[in-house]
Design an enzyme around this catalytic site. Structure first.
Site, PDB file in Angstrom:
ATOM      1  N   SER A  71      26.096  39.540  38.561  1.00 40.56           N
ATOM      2  CA  SER A  71      26.357  38.906  37.273  1.00 40.56           C
ATOM      3  C   SER A  71      25.037  38.648  36.568  1.00 40.56           C
ATOM      4  O   SER A  71      23.986  38.527  37.211  1.00 40.56           O
ATOM      5  CB  SER A  71      27.078  37.578  37.506  1.00 40.56           C
ATOM      6  OG  SER A  71      26.983  36.760  36.357  1.00 40.56           O
ATOM      7  N   SER A  72      25.094  38.498  35.257  1.00 39.97           N
ATOM      8  CA  SER A  72      23.860  38.222  34.496  1.00 39.97           C
ATOM      9  C   SER A  72      23.305  36.841  34.834  1.00 39.97           C
ATOM     10  O   SER A  72      22.146  36.547  34.555  1.00 39.97           O
ATOM     11  CB  SER A  72      24.156  38.284  32.995  1.00 39.97           C
ATOM     12  OG  SER A  72      25.156  37.325  32.648  1.00 39.97           O
ATOM     13  N   CYS A  73      24.103  35.993  35.480  1.00 41.79           N
ATOM     14  CA  CYS A  73      23.619  34.632  35.761  1.00 41.79           C
ATOM     15  C   CYS A  73      22.643  34.611  36.930  1.00 41.79           C
ATOM     16  O   CYS A  73      22.101  33.561  37.275  1.00 41.79           O
ATOM     17  CB  CYS A  73      24.768  33.677  36.031  1.00 41.79           C
ATOM     18  SG  CYS A  73      25.384  33.785  37.698  1.00 41.79           S
ATOM     19  N   TYR A  77      26.153  30.292  42.910  1.00 43.77           N
ATOM     20  CA  TYR A  77      26.703  31.633  42.691  1.00 43.77           C
ATOM     21  C   TYR A  77      25.581  32.659  42.536  1.00 43.77           C
ATOM     22  O   TYR A  77      25.637  33.746  43.119  1.00 43.77           O
ATOM     23  CB  TYR A  77      27.567  31.608  41.427  1.00 43.77           C
ATOM     24  CG  TYR A  77      28.237  32.907  41.068  1.00 43.77           C
ATOM     25  CD1 TYR A  77      27.823  33.617  39.943  1.00 43.77           C
ATOM     26  CD2 TYR A  77      29.287  33.403  41.813  1.00 43.77           C
ATOM     27  CE1 TYR A  77      28.452  34.804  39.588  1.00 43.77           C
ATOM     28  CE2 TYR A  77      29.923  34.590  41.459  1.00 43.77           C
ATOM     29  CZ  TYR A  77      29.491  35.283  40.337  1.00 43.77           C
ATOM     30  OH  TYR A  77      30.110  36.458  39.981  1.00 43.77           O
ATOM     31  N   LYS A 108      24.924  35.935  44.895  1.00 41.77           N
ATOM     32  CA  LYS A 108      24.947  37.290  44.346  1.00 41.77           C
ATOM     33  C   LYS A 108      23.603  37.997  44.556  1.00 41.77           C
ATOM     34  O   LYS A 108      23.543  39.209  44.786  1.00 41.77           O
ATOM     35  CB  LYS A 108      25.319  37.248  42.861  1.00 41.77           C
ATOM     36  CG  LYS A 108      26.798  36.981  42.620  1.00 41.77           C
ATOM     37  CD  LYS A 108      27.643  38.086  43.243  1.00 41.77           C
ATOM     38  CE  LYS A 108      29.126  37.888  43.043  1.00 41.77           C
ATOM     39  NZ  LYS A 108      29.918  39.009  43.592  1.00 41.77           N
ATOM     40  N   HIS A 152      36.381  31.192  32.015  1.00 43.73           N
ATOM     41  CA  HIS A 152      35.187  31.400  31.181  1.00 43.73           C
ATOM     42  C   HIS A 152      35.506  31.063  29.720  1.00 43.73           C
ATOM     43  O   HIS A 152      36.677  30.898  29.349  1.00 43.73           O
ATOM     44  CB  HIS A 152      34.707  32.846  31.307  1.00 43.73           C
ATOM     45  CG  HIS A 152      34.103  33.156  32.639  1.00 43.73           C
ATOM     46  ND1 HIS A 152      34.808  33.737  33.664  1.00 43.73           N
ATOM     47  CD2 HIS A 152      32.858  32.925  33.132  1.00 43.73           C
ATOM     48  CE1 HIS A 152      34.031  33.876  34.720  1.00 43.73           C
ATOM     49  NE2 HIS A 152      32.851  33.395  34.427  1.00 43.73           N
TER      50      HIS A 152
HETATM   51  O1  GFB Z   1      31.734  31.229  29.974  1.00 42.90           O
HETATM   52  P1  GFB Z   1      31.104  29.991  30.524  1.00 42.90           P
HETATM   53  O2  GFB Z   1      31.988  29.040  31.271  1.00 42.90           O
HETATM   54  O3  GFB Z   1      29.953  30.406  31.523  1.00 42.90           O
HETATM   55  O4  GFB Z   1      30.395  29.147  29.340  1.00 42.90           O
HETATM   56  P2  GFB Z   1      28.412  30.748  31.389  1.00 42.90           P
HETATM   57  C1  GFB Z   1      29.641  29.790  28.353  1.00 42.90           C
HETATM   58  C2  GFB Z   1      29.274  28.775  27.282  1.00 42.90           C
HETATM   59  O5  GFB Z   1      30.473  28.465  26.540  1.00 42.90           O
HETATM   60  C3  GFB Z   1      28.757  27.426  27.827  1.00 42.90           C
HETATM   61  C4  GFB Z   1      30.586  27.061  26.409  1.00 42.90           C
HETATM   62  O6  GFB Z   1      27.719  26.984  26.978  1.00 42.90           O
HETATM   63  C5  GFB Z   1      29.965  26.516  27.685  1.00 42.90           C
HETATM   64  O7  GFB Z   1      29.615  25.144  27.544  1.00 42.90           O
HETATM   65  N1  GFB Z   1      32.000  26.696  26.209  1.00 42.90           N
HETATM   66  C6  GFB Z   1      32.503  26.180  25.059  1.00 42.90           C
HETATM   67  C7  GFB Z   1      32.979  26.783  27.108  1.00 42.90           C
HETATM   68  N2  GFB Z   1      33.807  25.890  25.215  1.00 42.90           N
HETATM   69  C8  GFB Z   1      34.133  26.268  26.493  1.00 42.90           C
HETATM   70  C9  GFB Z   1      35.351  26.210  27.219  1.00 42.90           C
HETATM   71  O8  GFB Z   1      36.408  25.735  26.743  1.00 42.90           O
HETATM   72  N3  GFB Z   1      35.326  26.712  28.496  1.00 42.90           N
HETATM   73  C10 GFB Z   1      34.182  27.235  29.059  1.00 42.90           C
HETATM   74  N4  GFB Z   1      34.237  27.723  30.318  1.00 42.90           N
HETATM   75  N5  GFB Z   1      32.984  27.273  28.386  1.00 42.90           N
HETATM   76  C11 GFB Z   1      28.873  31.641  33.776  1.00 42.90           C
HETATM   77  C12 GFB Z   1      28.432  31.340  35.190  1.00 42.90           C
HETATM   78  O9  GFB Z   1      28.030  30.911  32.927  1.00 42.90           O
HETATM   79  O10 GFB Z   1      28.715  33.014  33.448  1.00 42.90           O
HETATM   80  C13 GFB Z   1      29.172  32.209  36.156  1.00 42.90           C
HETATM   81  O11 GFB Z   1      28.646  29.961  35.469  1.00 42.90           O
HETATM   82  C14 GFB Z   1      29.143  33.661  35.731  1.00 42.90           C
HETATM   83  O12 GFB Z   1      28.598  32.077  37.425  1.00 42.90           O
HETATM   84  C15 GFB Z   1      29.518  33.830  34.287  1.00 42.90           C
HETATM   85  O13 GFB Z   1      27.867  34.165  35.917  1.00 42.90           O
HETATM   86  C16 GFB Z   1      29.376  35.274  33.842  1.00 42.90           C
HETATM   87  O14 GFB Z   1      28.231  32.041  30.677  1.00 42.90           O
HETATM   88  O15 GFB Z   1      27.634  29.576  30.888  1.00 42.90           O
END
Ligand code: GFB
Length: 316
Positions: A108-110, A137, A141, A180
């Site tokens: 993953s990009s993370c 995570y 990875k 996500h």
């Molecule tokens: O997609 P996300 O949960 O993961 O959050 P990451 C991306 C951004 O969207 C963060 C915001 O800044 C969140 O605060 N966001 C806004 C929200 N509203 C929401 C919401 O309702 N739900 C969620 N989930 N986010 C993940 C990693 O990071 O990326 C994983 O934690 C994985 O391990 C994944 O690598 C691809 O992009 O921040």
């Protein structure tokens, strides 16, 4: 790889695995192997070794993993670290022990540092600290990526690793706590529209930027890599452009048809400020994404509403 290769898609029921399976079927691959979690527990080393010894597998697409959004990573670090370490160790070792020549490991990009030059190149790995919310995570990875490299060096395998950017598409997880951002925004705006609500909550400030790739574009990238001869190492798979979370939310409202306002909830974490990938190693092989973000969101929304009507709920 040829149309009669015996290809095992680990995690075939998930968003990535099901996209890989769709692509392989549409491209005429005839010997596809898949096992549900109930049929094969990838956390069970003995069962995984027995499966590989019996199945005579030519290619493994290791898309099975414990995945989740920022809140899931923040609240379940032990599960993310343990389950991903065990799954990848079991599958990669069993593939080697049974003589499987090809394996694609999905990261993953993370995995990249929280602060590094953008767009991110594969070489930036481990050059500075992680984003705290998904350190567990990311370490799991990276361990999988390094395990592939170690087997390649010690045993002459040619196992490669792909690092996709944020993904979305059919079979995404719409759970509002563990999913996500894009899936969550589709569900939240849809439910707000049906309920006639005046606003929708968006986590964080809205200022982080994310790159989004439709999972069908990911599948085409993986097949392009498998068709290329003598590819090795790590490959970023990205769309090439990113968008702020705020602008993404406005775009989702427009596609879903929700005309209310957005409430940015600063009590929720922003996570990494930006993680745009440099995918030039891959695009240099001739691959490029074909699904625009707006078209991808519209198609995903249609999948979501169809699943809601059919099952009454849309979590994975
Ligand atoms: O997609 P996300 O949960 O993961 O959050 P990451 C991306 C951004 O969207 C963060 C915001 O800044 C969140 O605060 N966001 C806004 C929200 N509203 C929401 C919401 O309702 N739900 C969620 N989930 N986010 C993940 C990693 O990071 O990326 C994983 O934690 C994985 O391990 C994944 O690598 C691809 O992009 O921040």
């Amino acid at each position: 790889m040829n149309k009669d290769s015996r290809i095992y898609v680990a995690g075939h029921n998930g968003m990535v695995g099901s996209a890989l399976l769709r692509r392989l079927v549409s491209h005429g691959y005839r010997h596809l192997i898949a096992r549900s979690r109930q049929e094969l527990d990838l956390l069970d080393q003995r069962a995984v070794s027995r499966f590989f010894a019996e199945e005579n597998i030519d290619v493994v697409l290791l898309a099975a993993a414990k995945v989740g959004g920022i809140n899931a990573n923040l609240t379940q670090p032990a599960s993310f670290l343990y389950e991903n370490l065990v799954i990848e160790s079991n599958v990669i070792h069993a593939a080697f022990a049974s003589g499987t020549p090809k394996l694609v490991f999905f990261g993953s990009s993370c995995i990249y540092p929280k602060y590094c030059p953008q767009p991110i190149k594969e070489d930036y790995l481990l050059t500075s600290g992680f984003e705290q919310t998904n350190e567990a995570y990311a370490i799991a990875k990276i361990a999988g990526l390094k395990l592939c490299e170690a087997y390649n060096r010690q045993h002459g395998t040619r196992y490669i690793s792909v690092m996709p950017t944020n993904l979305y598409g059919p079979n995404d997880n719409y759970d509002l706590q563990n999913g996500h951002v894009l899936a969550a925004l589709i569900r939240k705006t849809h439910e707000a529209k049906l309920a006639g609500l005046r606003s929708v909550s968006v986590w964080g400030s809205g200022s982080p930027r994310r790159e989004f790739l439709h999972v069908d574009d990911l599948a085409s990238a993986v097949l392009a890599l498998l068709d290329a001869d003598h590819v090795e190492g790590v490959f970023n798979i990205g769309y090439g452009r990113d968008i702020s979370i705020a602008d993404l939310a406005y775009l989702v409202c427009d596609v879903v048809g929700f005309s209310g306002s957005l409430d940015f909830d600063s009590s929720k974490p922003d996570g990494t400020p930006r993680k745009l990938l440099d995918a030039s190693k891959l695009t240099g092989l001739g691959w490029s994404p074909t699904i625009s973000l707006r078209d991808g969101i519209a198609a995903t929304y249609a999948d979501f509403t169809e699943k809601m009507q059919r099952t009454g709920y849309a979590s994975a």
